[in-house]
Motif scaffolding. Sequence first.
Motif, PDB file in Angstrom:
ATOM      1  N   ALA A 309       0.826  -1.209   0.000  1.00 59.26           N
ATOM      2  CA  ALA A 309       0.000   0.000   0.000  1.00 59.26           C
ATOM      3  C   ALA A 309       0.863   1.262   0.000  1.00 59.26           C
ATOM      4  O   ALA A 309       0.584   2.225  -0.726  1.00 59.26           O
ATOM      5  CB  ALA A 309      -0.930  -0.009   1.212  1.00 59.26           C
ATOM      6  N   ALA A 310       1.928   1.257   0.790  1.00 58.55           N
ATOM      7  CA  ALA A 310       2.802   2.431   0.864  1.00 58.55           C
ATOM      8  C   ALA A 310       3.461   2.710  -0.475  1.00 58.55           C
ATOM      9  O   ALA A 310       3.552   3.868  -0.911  1.00 58.55           O
ATOM     10  CB  ALA A 310       3.863   2.216   1.941  1.00 58.55           C
ATOM     11  N   TRP A 311       3.905   1.669  -1.162  1.00 60.49           N
ATOM     12  CA  TRP A 311       4.581   1.844  -2.450  1.00 60.49           C
ATOM     13  C   TRP A 311       3.605   2.320  -3.520  1.00 60.49           C
ATOM     14  O   TRP A 311       3.968   3.093  -4.391  1.00 60.49           O
ATOM     15  CB  TRP A 311       5.238   0.539  -2.874  1.00 60.49           C
ATOM     16  CG  TRP A 311       6.307   0.057  -1.921  1.00 60.49           C
ATOM     17  CD1 TRP A 311       6.884   0.768  -0.896  1.00 60.49           C
ATOM     18  CD2 TRP A 311       6.902  -1.237  -1.892  1.00 60.49           C
ATOM     19  NE1 TRP A 311       7.800  -0.012  -0.239  1.00 60.49           N
ATOM     20  CE2 TRP A 311       7.846  -1.244  -0.820  1.00 60.49           C
ATOM     21  CE3 TRP A 311       6.740  -2.392  -2.657  1.00 60.49           C
ATOM     22  CZ2 TRP A 311       8.612  -2.369  -0.517  1.00 60.49           C
ATOM     23  CZ3 TRP A 311       7.502  -3.513  -2.351  1.00 60.49           C
ATOM     24  CH2 TRP A 311       8.431  -3.497  -1.294  1.00 60.49           C
ATOM     25  N   ARG A 312       2.357   1.832  -3.445  1.00 61.63           N
ATOM     26  CA  ARG A 312       1.369   2.230  -4.457  1.00 61.63           C
ATOM     27  C   ARG A 312       0.852   3.641  -4.225  1.00 61.63           C
ATOM     28  O   ARG A 312       0.615   4.385  -5.189  1.00 61.63           O
ATOM     29  CB  ARG A 312       0.201   1.241  -4.469  1.00 61.63           C
ATOM     30  CG  ARG A 312       0.524  -0.090  -5.143  1.00 61.63           C
ATOM     31  CD  ARG A 312      -0.712  -0.963  -5.325  1.00 61.63           C
ATOM     32  NE  ARG A 312      -1.267  -1.416  -4.064  1.00 61.63           N
ATOM     33  CZ  ARG A 312      -2.393  -0.994  -3.533  1.00 61.63           C
ATOM     34  NH1 ARG A 312      -3.106  -0.042  -4.144  1.00 61.63           N
ATOM     35  NH2 ARG A 312      -2.838  -1.473  -2.376  1.00 61.63           N
ATOM     36  N   HIS A 313       0.670   4.017  -2.965  1.00 60.83           N
ATOM     37  CA  HIS A 313       0.045   5.307  -2.666  1.00 60.83           C
ATOM     38  C   HIS A 313       1.052   6.412  -2.339  1.00 60.83           C
ATOM     39  O   HIS A 313       0.661   7.578  -2.196  1.00 60.83           O
ATOM     40  CB  HIS A 313      -0.942   5.145  -1.502  1.00 60.83           C
ATOM     41  CG  HIS A 313      -2.122   4.267  -1.820  1.00 60.83           C
ATOM     42  ND1 HIS A 313      -3.132   4.675  -2.671  1.00 60.83           N
ATOM     43  CD2 HIS A 313      -2.430   3.003  -1.427  1.00 60.83           C
ATOM     44  CE1 HIS A 313      -4.035   3.699  -2.774  1.00 60.83           C
ATOM     45  NE2 HIS A 313      -3.636   2.677  -2.034  1.00 60.83           N
ATOM     46  N   GLY A 314       2.316   6.063  -2.211  1.00 64.91           N
ATOM     47  CA  GLY A 314       3.331   7.082  -1.976  1.00 64.91           C
ATOM     48  C   GLY A 314       3.312   7.683  -0.596  1.00 64.91           C
ATOM     49  O   GLY A 314       3.725   8.835  -0.404  1.00 64.91           O
ATOM     50  N   THR A 315       2.836   6.938   0.404  1.00 59.11           N
ATOM     51  CA  THR A 315       2.854   7.411   1.782  1.00 59.11           C
ATOM     52  C   THR A 315       3.124   6.242   2.708  1.00 59.11           C
ATOM     53  O   THR A 315       2.734   5.109   2.412  1.00 59.11           O
ATOM     54  CB  THR A 315       1.520   8.074   2.179  1.00 59.11           C
ATOM     55  OG1 THR A 315       1.608   8.529   3.541  1.00 59.11           O
ATOM     56  CG2 THR A 315       0.352   7.113   2.060  1.00 59.11           C
ATOM     57  N   HIS A 316       3.820   6.517   3.809  1.00 56.29           N
ATOM     58  CA  HIS A 316       4.060   5.456   4.778  1.00 56.29           C
ATOM     59  C   HIS A 316       3.577   5.869   6.175  1.00 56.29           C
ATOM     60  O   HIS A 316       4.036   5.343   7.188  1.00 56.29           O
ATOM     61  CB  HIS A 316       5.547   5.079   4.816  1.00 56.29           C
ATOM     62  CG  HIS A 316       6.468   6.240   4.995  1.00 56.29           C
ATOM     63  ND1 HIS A 316       7.065   6.889   3.933  1.00 56.29           N
ATOM     64  CD2 HIS A 316       6.895   6.869   6.100  1.00 56.29           C
ATOM     65  CE1 HIS A 316       7.822   7.869   4.387  1.00 56.29           C
ATOM     66  NE2 HIS A 316       7.732   7.882   5.695  1.00 56.29           N
ATOM     67  N   ARG A 317       2.617   6.784   6.216  1.00 54.51           N
ATOM     68  CA  ARG A 317       2.024   7.188   7.499  1.00 54.51           C
ATOM     69  C   ARG A 317       0.916   6.195   7.845  1.00 54.51           C
ATOM     70  O   ARG A 317      -0.106   6.132   7.148  1.00 54.51           O
ATOM     71  CB  ARG A 317       1.471   8.607   7.399  1.00 54.51           C
ATOM     72  CG  ARG A 317       0.912   9.141   8.714  1.00 54.51           C
ATOM     73  CD  ARG A 317       0.637  10.636   8.629  1.00 54.51           C
ATOM     74  NE  ARG A 317       0.137  11.149   9.887  1.00 54.51           N
ATOM     75  CZ  ARG A 317      -1.157  11.232  10.194  1.00 54.51           C
ATOM     76  NH1 ARG A 317      -2.078  10.873   9.305  1.00 54.51           N
ATOM     77  NH2 ARG A 317      -1.538  11.706  11.365  1.00 54.51           N
ATOM     78  N   LEU A 318       1.129   5.415   8.901  1.00 53.98           N
ATOM     79  CA  LEU A 318       0.218   4.338   9.267  1.00 53.98           C
ATOM     80  C   LEU A 318      -0.587   4.709  10.508  1.00 53.98           C
ATOM     81  O   LEU A 318      -0.032   5.203  11.497  1.00 53.98           O
ATOM     82  CB  LEU A 318       0.998   3.045   9.543  1.00 53.98           C
ATOM     83  CG  LEU A 318       1.967   2.580   8.454  1.00 53.98           C
ATOM     84  CD1 LEU A 318       2.721   1.334   8.917  1.00 53.98           C
ATOM     85  CD2 LEU A 318       1.219   2.291   7.161  1.00 53.98           C
ATOM     86  N   VAL A 319      -1.889   4.446  10.437  1.00 53.65           N
ATOM     87  CA  VAL A 319      -2.767   4.676  11.584  1.00 53.65           C
ATOM     88  C   VAL A 319      -3.491   3.373  11.893  1.00 53.65           C
ATOM     89  O   VAL A 319      -4.286   2.892  11.078  1.00 53.65           O
ATOM     90  CB  VAL A 319      -3.792   5.795  11.303  1.00 53.65           C
ATOM     91  CG1 VAL A 319      -4.767   5.921  12.474  1.00 53.65           C
ATOM     92  CG2 VAL A 319      -3.088   7.120  11.052  1.00 53.65           C
ATOM     93  N   PRO A 320      -3.219   2.743  13.045  1.00 55.74           N
ATOM     94  CA  PRO A 320      -3.904   1.494  13.382  1.00 55.74           C
ATOM     95  C   PRO A 320      -5.341   1.743  13.833  1.00 55.74           C
ATOM     96  O   PRO A 320      -5.622   2.733  14.508  1.00 55.74           O
ATOM     97  CB  PRO A 320      -3.063   0.942  14.534  1.00 55.74           C
ATOM     98  CG  PRO A 320      -2.450   2.149  15.171  1.00 55.74           C
ATOM     99  CD  PRO A 320      -2.236   3.143  14.070  1.00 55.74           C
TER     100      PRO A 320
END
Length: 335
Positions: A309-320
């Motif tokens: 998901a991070a590679w496809r959307h260009g973000t690595h900000r994760l919210v559980p």
Amino acid sequence: MSEALLARHDAVLLDLDGTVYHGARVIPGAPEAVAEVRRAGVPVRFVTNNASKAPESVAEHLRSLGVAAEPGEVSTSSQAAAAVLAERLRAGSRVLVVGTGALAAEVEALGLAPVRKMADDVAAVVQGHSPDTTWADLAEACLAIRAGVLWVACNVDATLPTERGQLPGNGSMVAALRTATDAEPVVAGKPEAPLFTAAATAVRATSALVVGDRLDTDIAGASAAGLDALAVLSGVATPRTLLTAAEGLRPRYLAEHLSAVTGRAGELEIGPRPGWRIRAEGDTLRVTAVTESDGVGDRLDLLRAVCDAAWRHGTHRLVPEGDDARGALDDLGLT
């Protein structure tokens, strides 16, 4: 059920330190994994950026750790560098060697003449790691490079892992000559393609799999050579470096350690996983555990899903969202 990973690939190219062993300690399960690959009829090559040791020494070290290995199965950056030189120079050309006797032997084996001093007939410089390299060695190479000869570096690893910690590697010595000459070497080892290309060619592989623990050398080298890669978490790579990896440093598969090479391809592939839902919302990826027949997905499945998901959307900000997701992200060090 997906096909076996080994059924997709006709050779396995193994990094060593961080993948098969840590210095003098074998990584648990590595000898058994290598044996399983052999039983499956898939050729193995041990691929190392270390240019200071001959293939015989590398194979001997592997055997001392319980990993079956023959010198002919070892591919080193010194071999790759010698091959680059042989492709570009006439037979018998004189090559100024900065490195060990093992590097000089590889140069000589391909019909070139290794020397240690600058002379008018020197056609190239080849540089590999040696703990005995001195200022005088670098000075001879500096004169040759400034005269315009071909310069080939076995690798540009800035540091070298040892029992005492990270020490200056060949890349640090290459940097000194860069500064002194304003020149750039042709790099034969990882992360460039020649080393992996030569290793695959040696076993006539067309779809070799690279297994390694460093994104900036193993995975980047696989990408440069057009090969799929399995990243393992037994060495340098971490969940965070994987999540934030730039294009060209992204593996196709992910596992905890080398033992997974005998697993199923679909289970190791980075991508959406049934136990986790990742929803993009602006610059945020919301992570939710999904309860299905097999229960909540494991932590590595989560990492495969969030990397995708991070590679496809260009973000690595994760919210559980929920305790299960928060706990799994905590385990991965991603909160």
